[in-house]
Design a protein around this motif. Structure first.
Motif, mmCIF file in Angstrom:
data_model
loop_
_atom_site.group_PDB
_atom_site.id
_atom_site.type_symbol
_atom_site.label_atom_id
_atom_site.label_comp_id
_atom_site.label_asym_id
_atom_site.label_seq_id
_atom_site.Cartn_x
_atom_site.Cartn_y
_atom_site.Cartn_z
ATOM 1 N N ASN A 69 0.831 -1.202 0.000
ATOM 2 C CA ASN A 69 0.000 0.000 0.000
ATOM 3 C C ASN A 69 0.871 1.260 0.000
ATOM 4 N N CYS A 70 1.952 1.229 -0.744
ATOM 5 C CA CYS A 70 2.880 2.363 -0.818
ATOM 6 C C CYS A 70 2.099 3.655 -1.049
ATOM 7 N N LEU A 71 2.375 4.657 -0.234
ATOM 8 C CA LEU A 71 1.556 5.866 -0.255
ATOM 9 C C LEU A 71 1.566 6.604 -1.586
ATOM 10 N N TYR A 72 2.640 6.431 -2.359
ATOM 11 C CA TYR A 72 2.801 7.199 -3.598
ATOM 12 C C TYR A 72 2.249 6.518 -4.844
ATOM 13 N N CYS A 73 1.955 5.216 -4.753
ATOM 14 C CA CYS A 73 1.793 4.427 -5.982
ATOM 15 C C CYS A 73 0.339 4.198 -6.370
ATOM 16 N N GLY A 74 0.045 4.396 -7.632
ATOM 17 C CA GLY A 74 -1.305 4.208 -8.163
ATOM 18 C C GLY A 74 -1.787 2.761 -8.098
ATOM 19 N N LEU A 75 -0.867 1.827 -7.963
ATOM 20 C CA LEU A 75 -1.263 0.406 -7.917
ATOM 21 C C LEU A 75 -1.442 -0.109 -6.496
ATOM 22 N N ARG A 76 -1.281 0.770 -5.509
ATOM 23 C CA ARG A 76 -1.422 0.354 -4.107
ATOM 24 C C ARG A 76 -2.750 -0.373 -3.901
ATOM 25 N N ALA A 169 12.984 6.463 8.468
ATOM 26 C CA ALA A 169 11.694 6.936 8.998
ATOM 27 C C ALA A 169 10.747 7.275 7.842
ATOM 28 N N LEU A 170 11.275 7.934 6.820
ATOM 29 C CA LEU A 170 10.452 8.262 5.646
ATOM 30 C C LEU A 170 10.015 6.972 4.945
ATOM 31 N N TYR A 171 10.946 6.009 4.850
ATOM 32 C CA TYR A 171 10.602 4.719 4.224
ATOM 33 C C TYR A 171 9.395 4.110 4.926
ATOM 34 N N GLN A 172 9.449 4.120 6.245
ATOM 35 C CA GLN A 172 8.367 3.516 7.027
ATOM 36 C C GLN A 172 7.030 4.229 6.807
ATOM 37 N N ARG A 173 7.078 5.569 6.758
ATOM 38 C CA ARG A 173 5.839 6.327 6.521
ATOM 39 C C ARG A 173 5.254 6.016 5.146
ATOM 40 N N LEU A 174 6.111 5.864 4.163
ATOM 41 C CA LEU A 174 5.644 5.671 2.784
ATOM 42 C C LEU A 174 5.214 4.238 2.491
ATOM 43 N N HIS A 175 5.731 3.291 3.306
ATOM 44 C CA HIS A 175 5.482 1.868 3.046
ATOM 45 C C HIS A 175 4.923 1.194 4.283
ATOM 46 N N PRO A 176 3.592 1.302 4.499
ATOM 47 C CA PRO A 176 3.012 0.712 5.703
ATOM 48 C C PRO A 176 3.360 -0.773 5.805
ATOM 49 N N GLY A 177 3.878 -1.144 6.991
ATOM 50 C CA GLY A 177 4.187 -2.560 7.221
ATOM 51 C C GLY A 177 5.518 -3.024 6.637
ATOM 52 N N ASP A 238 -5.134 9.431 -7.078
ATOM 53 C CA ASP A 238 -5.882 8.437 -6.319
ATOM 54 C C ASP A 238 -5.057 7.813 -5.197
ATOM 55 N N THR A 239 -4.087 8.583 -4.692
ATOM 56 C CA THR A 239 -3.263 8.125 -3.569
ATOM 57 C C THR A 239 -3.251 9.200 -2.485
ATOM 58 N N PRO A 240 -2.791 8.852 -1.290
ATOM 59 C CA PRO A 240 -2.738 9.847 -0.206
ATOM 60 C C PRO A 240 -1.791 11.007 -0.508
ATOM 61 N N LEU A 241 -0.881 10.845 -1.471
ATOM 62 C CA LEU A 241 0.075 11.917 -1.775
ATOM 63 C C LEU A 241 -0.338 12.722 -3.010
ATOM 64 N N GLY A 242 -1.588 12.557 -3.406
ATOM 65 C CA GLY A 242 -2.067 13.152 -4.656
ATOM 66 C C GLY A 242 -1.971 14.661 -4.740
ATOM 67 N N ARG A 243 -1.940 15.333 -3.593
ATOM 68 C CA ARG A 243 -1.894 16.802 -3.628
ATOM 69 C C ARG A 243 -0.511 17.365 -3.339
#
Ligand code: 5AD
Ligand code: SF4
Ligand code: FES
Length: 359
Positions: A69-76, A169-177, A238-243
């Motif tokens: 569920n990578c925060l940046y990726c459209g395929l999450r 820390a950024l890796y963890q935020r962007l890649h849940p789990g 369509d991702t949390p980082l869309g804006r």
């Protein structure tokens, strides 16, 4: 950056890669005169180490299912708007065959992290594609070490798995789990299995700064990566980082150049993401140290559904169109498409006279 045979790049360049403060100042001004010189140095070094030919890799995006569920990726997995598809082994092999007929020497099998393909299914596909005389690169994410080993034995010789960002820390935020530690451990295992290993990262991620980018460079160097893929972050609506804001061509090309100086023999692609934010983004990277392009070989009917980021180029083109388009672009720079398999030269050298290395 510590002393290693790899910081020899520094001697070709007017800039000392070990001088972190200097690199940080450079990264703060990617449009400046000093940056322009670094791009020129990297272009010259690229010509001396890996030559003027550009290696093509045909990219087959065979499944857009992903368990992550990578925060940046459209395929999450959280993006319900994606029409998911899986190509059958027969479809994948047919696409590879088509690639061979278009003159590709390497195919890259890429997907989201899709456990529906068993290790044995992937191994069988690798064997069939090897039978066509093609080099197989895998880009299918985190799997078990025994699976990596099985695929290596089946004939896969390269593995791409970007570290994405070297800030834990950024890796963890962007890649849940997920964790950077795990990612790096797997990259090291891939190296031990004698793959040519590709890492890489995005430029312009929210929460990233010049120090993060310096750490990205250090990590690629510490891994002694055979390949490094660098692309701008492109916000997907369509991702949390869309804006959020996206990465720029300038800063991405500067990171390509610094990576070339750090790893003189690396295979560095001019990424599709760069070509998607600027019509000449790939050309810019090819003139800043890059020496690989990865044209799309995915059957056209699936392409619109593999949008890891929006406005991806080549969605309406056939494989043959991309093959022709890219040759013209390369020739417009006074360069040529390579006709050899395009292995990393240091990896090839390590294997000569090393019977334990296998095939
Ligand atoms: N913008 C740019 N690159 C992206 N990737 C995934 N999502 C995006 C995005 N929104 C990159 C990641 C991944 C590669 C296949 O695509 O770096 O490793
Ligand atoms: Fe899945 Fe890769 Fe996208 Fe992450 S970047 S959601 S692992 S396809
Ligand atoms: Fe696909 Fe140019 S590379 S159309």
């Amino acid at each position: 950056m510590g002393k290693s045979p790899n910081d020899l790049g520094a001697s070709y360049s007017r800039i000392d890669l070990n001088d972190q403060n200097r690199i940080l100042r450079l990264l703060a001004n990617p449009g400046g005169e000093e940056a322009r010189q670094v791009l020129a140095d990297a272009d010259r070094l690229r010509s001396r180490t890996v030559g003027d030919k550009v290696h093509l890799r045909g990219l087959i995006e065979f499944s857009n299912y992903c368990r992550n569920n990578c925060l940046y990726c459209g395929l999450r997995r959280g993006n319900r708007k994606v029409a998911r598809y899986r190509m059958t082994p027969e479809e994948i092999i047919a696409a590879a065959e088509h690639g061979a007929s278009l003159g590709y020497r390497t195919v890259v099998l890429q997907s989201g992290e899709d456990p529906a393909y068993t290790a044995e299914t992937i191994a069988a596909v690798i064997r069939d594609i090897k039978g066509l005389g093609l080099v197989v690169t895998l880009s299918i994410g985190e799997r078990e070490p025994w699976e990596y080993e099985l695929w290596r034995k089946a004939g896969a010789e390269r593995y791409l798995m970007r570290h994405e960002t070297a800030d834990p820390a950024l890796y963890q935020r962007l890649h849940p789990g997920q964790s950077l530690e795990q990612r790096v451990a797997l990259l090291k295992i891939l190296k031990q299995l004698d793959y040519q290993v590709g890492t890489g990262f995005m430029v312009g991620l929210p929460g990233q700064d010049s120090r993060t980018l310096y750490a990205d460079l250090e990590l690629a160097l510490a891994l002694n990566a055979e390949m490094v893929g660098i692309g701008p972050f492109i916000p997907h609506p369509d991702t949390p980082l869309g804006r959020e804001a996206g990465g720029t061509v300038e800063l991405t090309c500067l990171m390509v150049a610094l990576t070339r100086l750090a790893l003189p023999y690396a295979l560095i692609p001019a990424t599709t993401a760069l070509g998607s934010i600027d019509p000449f983004g790939r050309e810019a990277a090819l003139q800043a140290g890059a020496n690989v392009v990865m044209p799309n070989l995915t059957p056209r009917k699936y392409r619109p559904d593999y949008q890891i980021y929006p406005n991806k180029i080549c969605l309406g083109e056939e494989a043959a169109d991309c093959r022709g388009c890219i040759s013209k672009r390369i020739e417009s720079l006074g360069r040529r498409v390579a006709d050899d398999p395009g292995h990393n030269l240091l990896w090839l050298q390590r294997r000569v006279g090393s019977p334990v290395a296998g095939s």
